[in-house]
Design an enzyme around this catalytic site. Structure first.
Site, PDB file in Angstrom:
ATOM      1  N   HIS A  16      15.159   5.328  20.571  1.00 49.38           N
ATOM      2  CA  HIS A  16      16.115   5.301  19.444  1.00 49.38           C
ATOM      3  C   HIS A  16      17.200   4.259  19.670  1.00 49.38           C
ATOM      4  O   HIS A  16      18.247   4.537  20.259  1.00 49.38           O
ATOM      5  CB  HIS A  16      16.725   6.690  19.207  1.00 49.38           C
ATOM      6  CG  HIS A  16      17.303   6.833  17.831  1.00 49.38           C
ATOM      7  ND1 HIS A  16      16.709   7.579  16.841  1.00 49.38           N
ATOM      8  CD2 HIS A  16      18.405   6.291  17.262  1.00 49.38           C
ATOM      9  CE1 HIS A  16      17.427   7.495  15.728  1.00 49.38           C
ATOM     10  NE2 HIS A  16      18.459   6.715  15.957  1.00 49.38           N
ATOM     11  N   HIS A  18      18.886   0.918  17.423  1.00 50.40           N
ATOM     12  CA  HIS A  18      18.885   0.092  16.214  1.00 50.40           C
ATOM     13  C   HIS A  18      19.144  -1.365  16.570  1.00 50.40           C
ATOM     14  O   HIS A  18      19.795  -1.668  17.569  1.00 50.40           O
ATOM     15  CB  HIS A  18      19.931   0.594  15.217  1.00 50.40           C
ATOM     16  CG  HIS A  18      19.606   1.936  14.664  1.00 50.40           C
ATOM     17  ND1 HIS A  18      18.772   2.113  13.591  1.00 50.40           N
ATOM     18  CD2 HIS A  18      19.971   3.183  15.071  1.00 50.40           C
ATOM     19  CE1 HIS A  18      18.661   3.412  13.349  1.00 50.40           C
ATOM     20  NE2 HIS A  18      19.368   4.084  14.231  1.00 50.40           N
ATOM     21  N   GLU A 203      21.229  15.216  11.759  1.00 48.82           N
ATOM     22  CA  GLU A 203      22.393  14.604  12.406  1.00 48.82           C
ATOM     23  C   GLU A 203      23.632  14.957  11.591  1.00 48.82           C
ATOM     24  O   GLU A 203      24.482  15.717  12.008  1.00 48.82           O
ATOM     25  CB  GLU A 203      22.217  13.076  12.488  1.00 48.82           C
ATOM     26  CG  GLU A 203      23.403  12.349  13.114  1.00 48.82           C
ATOM     27  CD  GLU A 203      23.355  10.835  12.874  1.00 48.82           C
ATOM     28  OE1 GLU A 203      22.641  10.374  11.970  1.00 48.82           O
ATOM     29  OE2 GLU A 203      24.082  10.115  13.591  1.00 48.82           O
ATOM     30  N   ASP A 281      21.112   4.758  20.379  1.00 50.76           N
ATOM     31  CA  ASP A 281      21.406   4.588  18.950  1.00 50.76           C
ATOM     32  C   ASP A 281      22.037   3.212  18.665  1.00 50.76           C
ATOM     33  O   ASP A 281      21.321   2.281  18.333  1.00 50.76           O
ATOM     34  CB  ASP A 281      22.294   5.743  18.458  1.00 50.76           C
ATOM     35  CG  ASP A 281      22.113   6.050  16.976  1.00 50.76           C
ATOM     36  OD1 ASP A 281      21.240   5.427  16.347  1.00 50.76           O
ATOM     37  OD2 ASP A 281      22.833   6.927  16.449  1.00 50.76           O
TER      38      ASP A 281
HETATM   39 ZN   LIG Z   1      19.845   6.102  14.451  1.00 48.70          ZN
END
Ligand SMILES: [Zn+2]
Length: 339
Positions: A16, A18, A203, A281
């Protein structure tokens, strides 16, 4: 006295991360300078901004910072640098496999259109992987703030380029907008084309959003998924199906999903048998990378080395890495634990 095993030496898979969010802060400063982009203080201060993404204004602010950072990526060489540095950072943190997530639509205007943008991204990943030795693949993520037809276009494109290193299809941005099922056709196209379904859920909104990802999108992995902890039956379902949750503790705290690192329900998911893959993330905005997520499990949740090794195994098993790569990483984890 027992030796301290370094978590940056624990082999693991990173599922995970980005695209723009993986950028080194120093690289952002250099690129902003190169293009004369004025960065807000939140991106230059060196300390992660306090964001309250649990309300819409906070989420908007987070997206705005992300957009400014992305606007500094304008040329193929910027993309190549970003991906190579993401790979280098991952290797430093013990990652043996990286799946990076990107919506090529947002890079299309500066890179000559959707297909050229996608090709620049895939080339950059292939080159970085070859040059650093880190196994890397791509997840194409649709944006749930956009029309479901855009997501279908993206899914078709992802399938068409699957043999160029695309392994999965995701869905990101504000979970409070739209319904997962609006994107069911896009996900069907992706799945039929052999891609793994890995939408964000659980989330910003509760267990229902995770259930929607399972029921409507047939998710094999969930981006975050932590809010499933509020529903024991859902946890049981995730465990039984072996659906991996890509849990990003530092992100959760930075965005105000949980107040403190110890509030992220790592133990609840772990004890329920839900496989997890810890992820960073958007390290650019949240201030910590992959190994730091395992540090949180160790220091704030009391995971001992055997449990940390198990977390690493779960990340590997949840990945789209070929069996040979998985076996090598799993053997490395055993070695870390027995060393
Ligand atoms: Zn994410």
């Amino acid at each position: 006295m027992e030796r301290v095993r370094h978590l940056s030496e624990l082999p693991k898979a990173h599922l995970h991360l980005h695209f723009t969010g993986s950028m080194r802060p120093a690289t952002l400063l250099e690129l902003a300078d190169k293009y004369g982009v004025h960065l807000p203080e939140a991106l230059t201060s060196g300390t992660p901004p306090k964001l309250r993404a649990t309300d819409e204004r906070g989420w908007f602010r987070f997206q705005r910072l992300y957009d400014i950072a992305r606007s500094c990526l304008r040329a193929p060489e910027d993309i190549q640098r970003l991906v190579r540095e993401a790979a280098e950072e991952d290797i430093k943190d013990g990652s043996g496999w990286l799946e990076i997530q990107v919506d090529p639509t947002s890079y299309a205007p500066r890179l000559g259109g959707l297909i050229p943008a996608l090709e620049v991204i895939l080339d950059a990943v292939e080159t970085a992987s070859r040059e650093t030795g880190l196994g890397m693949r791509v997840l194409i993520a649709a944006n749930r703030m956009k029309h479901p037809l855009d997501a279908r276009t993206l899914a078709r494109l992802a399938v068409r380029y699957a043999d160029r290193g695309i392994v999965g299809f995701g869905l990101s941005n504000d979970e409070r907008r739209g319904m997962a099922r609006d994107f069911d056709r896009a996900f069907a196209i992706a799945r039929e084309g052999g891609l793994l379904a890995a939408p964000h859920g659980g989330e910003l909104t509760g267990p229902a959003s995770v259930r929607d990802c399972l029921d409507d999108l047939h998710a094999r992995r969930i981006g975050h998924g932590v809010r499933a902890a509020e529903d024991p039956r859902l946890l049981q379902r995730l465990a039984e199906r072996g659906v991996t949750c890509e849990v990003c503790p530092a992100s959760n705290v930075a965005l105000g999903v949980y107040e403190k690192p110890e509030d992220v329900p790592l133990r609840t998911l772990y004890e329920a048998g839900v496989p997890m893959a810890l992820g960073a993330d958007d390290p650019l905005l949240f201030g910590s990378r992959l190994a730091a997520q395992y540090e949180i499990a160790r220091h704030h949740h009391g995971f001992d080395d055997a449990e940390l090794a198990e977390l690493a195994r779960q990340s590997v098993r949840g990945s789209a890495a070929p069996v040979g790569v998985q076996d090598k990483l799993l053997a490395g984890i055993d070695q870390w634990l027995s060393g």
